[in-house]
Design a protein around this motif. Structure first.
Motif, PDB file in Angstrom:
ATOM      1  N   VAL A  64      28.648  42.347  46.146  1.00 46.69           N
ATOM      2  CA  VAL A  64      27.762  43.019  47.097  1.00 46.69           C
ATOM      3  C   VAL A  64      26.314  42.622  46.860  1.00 46.69           C
ATOM      4  O   VAL A  64      25.550  42.340  47.801  1.00 46.69           O
ATOM      5  N   ALA A  65      25.912  42.564  45.569  1.00 48.85           N
ATOM      6  CA  ALA A  65      24.540  42.167  45.247  1.00 48.85           C
ATOM      7  C   ALA A  65      24.279  40.728  45.661  1.00 48.85           C
ATOM      8  O   ALA A  65      23.200  40.384  46.149  1.00 48.85           O
ATOM      9  N   LEU A  66      25.289  39.863  45.452  1.00 45.18           N
ATOM     10  CA  LEU A  66      25.135  38.455  45.842  1.00 45.18           C
ATOM     11  C   LEU A  66      24.963  38.331  47.354  1.00 45.18           C
ATOM     12  O   LEU A  66      24.088  37.600  47.842  1.00 45.18           O
ATOM     13  N   GLN A 108      17.432  36.288  51.348  1.00 45.34           N
ATOM     14  CA  GLN A 108      16.896  34.929  51.425  1.00 45.34           C
ATOM     15  C   GLN A 108      16.903  34.415  52.849  1.00 45.34           C
ATOM     16  O   GLN A 108      15.966  33.762  53.302  1.00 45.34           O
ATOM     17  N   LYS A 109      17.986  34.704  53.574  1.00 41.60           N
ATOM     18  CA  LYS A 109      18.038  34.268  54.968  1.00 41.60           C
ATOM     19  C   LYS A 109      16.942  34.930  55.798  1.00 41.60           C
ATOM     20  O   LYS A 109      16.280  34.280  56.611  1.00 41.60           O
ATOM     21  N   LYS A 110      16.750  36.252  55.575  1.00 41.69           N
ATOM     22  CA  LYS A 110      15.694  36.950  56.308  1.00 41.69           C
ATOM     23  C   LYS A 110      14.327  36.392  55.963  1.00 41.69           C
ATOM     24  O   LYS A 110      13.467  36.213  56.834  1.00 41.69           O
ATOM     25  N   ALA A 111      14.105  36.116  54.651  1.00 40.92           N
ATOM     26  CA  ALA A 111      12.812  35.554  54.247  1.00 40.92           C
ATOM     27  C   ALA A 111      12.588  34.188  54.887  1.00 40.92           C
ATOM     28  O   ALA A 111      11.481  33.853  55.318  1.00 40.92           O
ATOM     29  N   ALA A 112      13.662  33.382  54.931  1.00 42.93           N
ATOM     30  CA  ALA A 112      13.533  32.059  55.548  1.00 42.93           C
ATOM     31  C   ALA A 112      13.214  32.174  57.028  1.00 42.93           C
ATOM     32  O   ALA A 112      12.355  31.463  57.552  1.00 42.93           O
ATOM     33  N   THR A 113      13.898  33.103  57.710  1.00 37.15           N
ATOM     34  CA  THR A 113      13.615  33.275  59.141  1.00 37.15           C
ATOM     35  C   THR A 113      12.212  33.796  59.370  1.00 37.15           C
ATOM     36  O   THR A 113      11.504  33.337  60.277  1.00 37.15           O
ATOM     37  N   ASN A 114      11.749  34.750  58.505  1.00 36.50           N
ATOM     38  CA  ASN A 114      10.383  35.258  58.650  1.00 36.50           C
ATOM     39  C   ASN A 114       9.360  34.164  58.398  1.00 36.50           C
ATOM     40  O   ASN A 114       8.339  34.072  59.085  1.00 36.50           O
ATOM     41  N   ALA A 157      21.514  39.490  48.241  1.00 35.75           N
ATOM     42  CA  ALA A 157      20.489  38.493  47.909  1.00 35.75           C
ATOM     43  C   ALA A 157      20.492  37.356  48.918  1.00 35.75           C
ATOM     44  O   ALA A 157      19.434  36.887  49.347  1.00 35.75           O
ATOM     45  N   VAL A 158      21.690  36.918  49.293  1.00 36.42           N
ATOM     46  CA  VAL A 158      21.775  35.835  50.281  1.00 36.42           C
ATOM     47  C   VAL A 158      21.192  36.273  51.617  1.00 36.42           C
ATOM     48  O   VAL A 158      20.462  35.529  52.282  1.00 36.42           O
ATOM     49  N   SER A 159      21.493  37.516  52.013  1.00 38.56           N
ATOM     50  CA  SER A 159      20.950  38.011  53.284  1.00 38.56           C
ATOM     51  C   SER A 159      19.435  38.132  53.225  1.00 38.56           C
ATOM     52  O   SER A 159      18.734  37.808  54.190  1.00 38.56           O
TER      53      SER A 159
END
Length: 294
Positions: free
Chosen positions: A89-91, A98-104, A94-96
């Motif tokens: 769940v933590a992984l 990172q994806k949100k940060a990349a999109t932002n 974290a992946v989600s």
């Protein structure tokens, strides 16, 4: 002697008696033990009956005891499985993130690029607004009056500034500046009544105004002194200094040349005079002050 038939009859009777006795003995033993040796009739069971029998056996069956090894291993395995679930769940979290940060980041970059593109667009240069007929005429009148003011001719400047204010009252900006210069010209004209009459007194008063930074007043006083004594070298020199401070390079060099022609020893003073600094970049100044030493 007995016959064979009698012998066989005896054997049969002995066998039947032994069988009867053995059967009686076995029946007694069974009765004593309290057990029944009756055979149950062989009946066929239906599938539903078999299923019910299996369920009954499972209910009546005793639970098997787990060995220590299995009892200790299974909780550990469960704990590992439980520990793996939060890690997964933590992984995923974290992946989600990172994806949100990349999109932002991509969105912010795109916004910055759009803003830069807006700033990089060529800004259309608009032509300056053309003055109206009255504004152009007022500006020309102001320039003419200001020239008279800079020359120290305050009476003429006063008259021109008055005419400007009366003729172009609709041009507010130009008339406001004209009123300021008009007030100064009138104040200068009022002080003329108390000015000294001789050339030396006017020269001394001009030097005072020059040291105070009132270059226009100093120029006026030196010009008044020259009207009374036109061949005074020191008065021409003072007029050259005041005109140099005002930025009138040509007239300042003319006054300096006249002063040096009358009194050449003033070159030594001109070489170090700070009032003449605006003239030092002109080659004529070097010719007047430094080239004619011999």
């Amino acid at each position: 002697m007995s016959s064979p038939i009698a012998k066989s009859a005896k054997k049969l009777t002995s066998r039947s008696s032994s069988r009867h006795s053995s059967a009686a003995a076995s029946s007694r033993k069974r009765v004593v033990a309290g057990k029944s040796t009756r055979l149950k009739p062989a009946t066929k069971r239906s599938p539903a009956g078999k299923a019910r029998a299996r369920k009954a056996k499972l209910r009546t069956a005793k639970p098997k005891l787990k060995s220590p090894a299995t009892s200790t291993k299974r909780p550990a395995a469960k704990a590992q499985a439980k520990s793996r679930k939060p890690a997964k769940v933590a992984l995923h979290a974290a992946v989600s993130r990172q994806k949100k940060a990349a999109t932002n980041a991509s969105k912010s970059k795109s916004a910055v690029t759009r803003a830069l593109a807006v700033f990089k667009r060529p800004v259309p240069v608009l032509p300056p607004p053309q003055p109206t007929h009255d504004e152009a005429a007022a500006l020309r009148a102001f320039e003419a009056a200001h020239k008279e003011f800079a020359r120290g001719r305050f009476a003429e400047a006063r008259n021109q500034f008055r005419a400007l204010v009366e003729s172009f009252s609709t041009v507010a900006e130009v008339t406001a500046r004209a009123r300021t210069y008009l007030a100064v010209a009138e104040a200068r004209l009022r002080t003329e009544l108390v000015l000294p009459k001789d050339a030396d007194s006017l020269y001394d008063r001009g030097v005072i105004e020059l040291n105070r930074g009132e270059y226009v007043a100093a120029q006026e006083l030196f010009e008044r002194a020259l009207r009374r004594e036109p061949e005074a070298a020191h008065i021409h020199y003072g007029l050259a200094a005041s005109r140099a401070r005002l930025g009138a390079i040509d007239t300042a060099l003319k006054s300096l040349r006249r002063a040096l022609d009358i009194q050449p020893t003033l070159r030594i003073r001109a070489q170090r005079d700070q009032d003449l600094n605006p003239l030092r970049s002109d080659p004529e100044f070097d010719q007047l002050v430094f080239a004619a030493r011999d």
